[in-house]
Design a protein around this motif. Structure first.
Motif, short mmCIF file in Angstrom:
data_model
loop_
_atom_site.label_atom_id
_atom_site.label_comp_id
_atom_site.label_asym_id
_atom_site.label_seq_id
_atom_site.Cartn_x
_atom_site.Cartn_y
_atom_site.Cartn_z
N ASN A 299 4.65 14.49 78.75
CA ASN A 299 6.29 14.54 78.84
C ASN A 299 6.75 14.03 77.76
O ASN A 299 6.19 13.03 77.10
N ASN A 300 7.84 14.62 77.12
CA ASN A 300 8.46 13.83 76.04
C ASN A 300 9.94 14.22 76.10
O ASN A 300 10.78 15.02 76.81
N ALA A 301 10.78 13.34 75.32
CA ALA A 301 12.20 13.76 75.48
C ALA A 301 12.54 14.95 74.61
O ALA A 301 11.90 15.59 73.88
N ASP A 302 13.66 15.62 75.25
CA ASP A 302 14.10 16.88 74.80
C ASP A 302 14.22 16.80 73.42
O ASP A 302 14.33 17.78 72.36
N ALA A 303 14.90 15.58 72.87
CA ALA A 303 15.58 15.19 71.54
C ALA A 303 14.08 15.10 70.61
O ALA A 303 14.36 15.05 69.46
N ASN A 304 13.01 14.90 71.09
CA ASN A 304 11.68 14.81 70.23
C ASN A 304 11.32 16.08 69.56
O ASN A 304 10.37 16.74 69.80
N ALA A 305 12.00 16.39 68.43
CA ALA A 305 11.65 17.75 67.84
C ALA A 305 10.10 17.92 67.48
O ALA A 305 9.50 18.93 67.70
N GLN A 306 9.88 16.87 66.64
CA GLN A 306 8.34 16.89 65.94
C GLN A 306 7.15 17.02 67.38
O GLN A 306 6.27 17.93 67.28
N MET A 307 7.46 16.14 68.22
CA MET A 307 6.43 16.24 69.19
C MET A 307 6.49 17.43 70.06
O MET A 307 5.35 18.06 70.21
N ASN A 308 7.59 18.05 70.08
CA ASN A 308 7.58 19.46 71.16
C ASN A 308 6.87 20.37 70.17
O ASN A 308 6.60 21.24 70.79
#
Ligand SMILES: CC(C)(COP(=O)(O)OP(=O)(O)OC[C@H]1O[C@@H](n2cnc3c(N)ncnc32)[C@H](O)[C@@H]1OP(=O)(O)O)[C@@H](O)C(=O)NCCC(=O)NCCS
Length: 331
Positions: A299-308
Motif C-alpha cells: 500500500n502506498n499513498a495515492d500521492a506517491n507518484a514514483q512508487m505507484n
C-alpha cells in the motif's frame, strides 16, 4: 455489553478475539488479516518496540467486537495505533464506539496525543469504517491504495530487467534474508530512520523512527523466531554507500502471500531506476525461495507518484482503498 482486556496467554479468549476481527473483515477482496497461527504466535511474543493491549467487547459471553491498541515505546511517543472491528451482525449498537472510547482513554492515560486508525474500504465506496471515523471525530489524515500482484500472472518482467541493467551505472544490488549483514546494518538503520520524512503521508503525525543496529537485530531475531521470512535488497553506489533499500515479508505460518514493507531510494541516488531494480530483486528472491507464494500486497499513498509508477510496471493492481484516520486527543 462490557469491554474487557484479553490475556494473549489465554488461548481460548485470544481465539475468540481473533475470530471477531476476522469476521468483521469477511467482505474484503483478499482476506489478508493475520491467520490464527500467525496471530497466536505474534500476540504471545510481545514486541520490544510496542506495548500492546487486546480488548474484546462481550455481550453476555459472546464476543461482539475486538480492538488492538499499540503504543510505540521506542520512538513516536505521541502516537497510539489502534484497530477496531465489529462483525456485521453486531453493528450500529455502539460496540465500535465503546471499544474506541476505551482505546482513547488508555492512549490518553499513557500521555499520547494522537490515535491513528487504518480503515479499509472497497474502491469508490464510502464504507462503514469511514462513516464511523467521521462520527467519532477522526478526520482523514492520508489516503492510500491497497494493491495486489498476482505472481502467476503478471506482465513480462524481461523488459524491466533490461531497463534496470541499462540504467544501473555503477550501482549494484545486494540481497539478503532475515538478518541484515553486519556491515550494512548501520547504513540501513540510518536510511530507515529517515523514511517517514521522505514519503508523502498527509497529516499523519508519525515521526521518523530511531532504529539502532542493536534494535534492528532484536526485531529481526523476534521475526525470525516467529517464522516470518523477509526478502531484502539494497542498492549500493559505486563508492560503497547505501543508495536504497527494499523488503517484503511472508508472515509466519503463511505460504501463499507476501507483503511489501519499505522501499526507498535516497534522494541523491534517484534517476537510476533503482526503485524498480530493488523491487525486482526482492520479488525474484521470494519467487525462487517460496514457489507456493501467489500474491504480494502493498500500500502506498495515492500521492506517491514514483512508487505507484514502479508498482504499475511490475503489474500491481489497485484493489481497495485504505484511509488513515487520526484523532488529536485533548488531555
Ligand atoms: C467501523 C465499525 C468498527 C463500526 O462499528 P459499530 O459497532 O457499528 O459502530 P457504532 O455502533 O459505535 O457506530 C457509531 C456511529 O458511527 C456511525 N456509523 C457506524 N457505521 C455506520 C454505517 N455503516 N453507516 C453510517 N454511519 C455509520 C454512526 O454515526 C454511528 O452512530 P449511530 O448508529 O447512532 O448512527 C464496524 O463497521 C467495522 O468493524 N467495520 C470494519 C472495520 C473497520 O473499518 N474498522 C475501522 C474503524 S475506524
Amino acid at each position: 455489553m462490557e469491554i474487557r482486556e484479553v490475556d494473549p496467554a489465554d488461548e481460548a479468549a485470544l481465539h475468540r478475539w481473533w475470530q471477531a476481527g476476522h469476521e468483521a473483515m469477511a467482505g474484503r477482496p483478499f482476506d489478508l488479516r493475520p491467520t490464527w497461527p500467525t496471530t497466536r504466535a505474534a500476540m504471545t511474543r510481545p514486541h520490544d518496540d510496542f506495548e500492546q493491549t487486546l480488548l474484546a467487547a462481550y455481550d453476555d459471553d459472546s464476543v461482539v467486537g475486538a480492538a488492538l491498541l499499540l503504543l510505540p515505546i521506542a520512538d513516536n511517543l505521541a502516537m497510539a495505533y489502534a484497530d477496531v472491528t465489529v462483525p456485521e451482525p453486531h453493528r450500529r449498537r455502539g460496540v465500535g464506539s465503546a471499544l474506541l472510547a476505551d482505546v482513547e482513554a488508555r492512549a490518553r492515560a499513557a500521555g499520547r496525543s494522537y490515535v491513528l486508525v487504518e480503515v479499509l474500504a472497497p474502491l469508490g465506496v464510502v464504507g462503514p469504517g469511514e462513516r464511523f471515523a467521521e462520527a467519532r471525530g477522526y478526520p482523514i489524515a492520508n489516503r492510500e491504495g491497497v494493491k495486489v500482484l498476482d505472481l502467476d500472472d503478471h506482465p513480462d518482467w524481461a523488459p524491466l530487467r533490461q531497463k534496470t541493467a541499462e540504467r544501473a551505472g555503477g550501482y549494484r544490488i545486494e540481497t539478503w534474508g532475515n538478518f541484515t549483514p553486519d556491515g550494512l546494518a548501520p547504513a540501513v538503520c540510518e536510511a530507515l530512520n529517515g523514511f517517514i520524512s521522505m514519503i508523502p503521508s498527509g497529516d499523519v503525525a508519525i515521526e521518523d523512527i530511531t532504529l539502532t543496529p542493536e534494535r534492528l537485530r532484536r526485531n529481526e531475531t523476534r521475526s525470525d523466531q516467529l517464522g516470518r521470512r523477509r526478502y531484502a535488497a539494497a542498492a549500493i553506489a559505486p563508492d560503497g554507500a547505501l543508495a536504497g533499500y527494499s523488503d517484503l515479508f511472508v508472515p509466519a505460518h503463511v505460504v501463499d502471500h507476501a507483503d511489501i514493507g519499505i522501499t526507498m531510494v535516497l534522494p541523491e541516488h534517484r534517476g537510476h531506476a533503482l526503485g524498480l531494480a530493488l523491487k525486482l530483486a526482492t520479488h525474484e528472491s521470494l519467487m525462487a525461495a517460496e514457489p507456493r507464494c501467489r500474491l504480494v500486497t502493498t500500500n502506498n499513498a495515492d500521492a506517491n507518484a514514483q512508487m505507484n509508477a514502479v508498482n504499475d510496471q511490475l503489474g500491481y493492481r489497485l484493489v481497495e482503498q485504505q484511509l488513515e484516520v487520526q484523532k488529536t486527543l485533548s488531555q
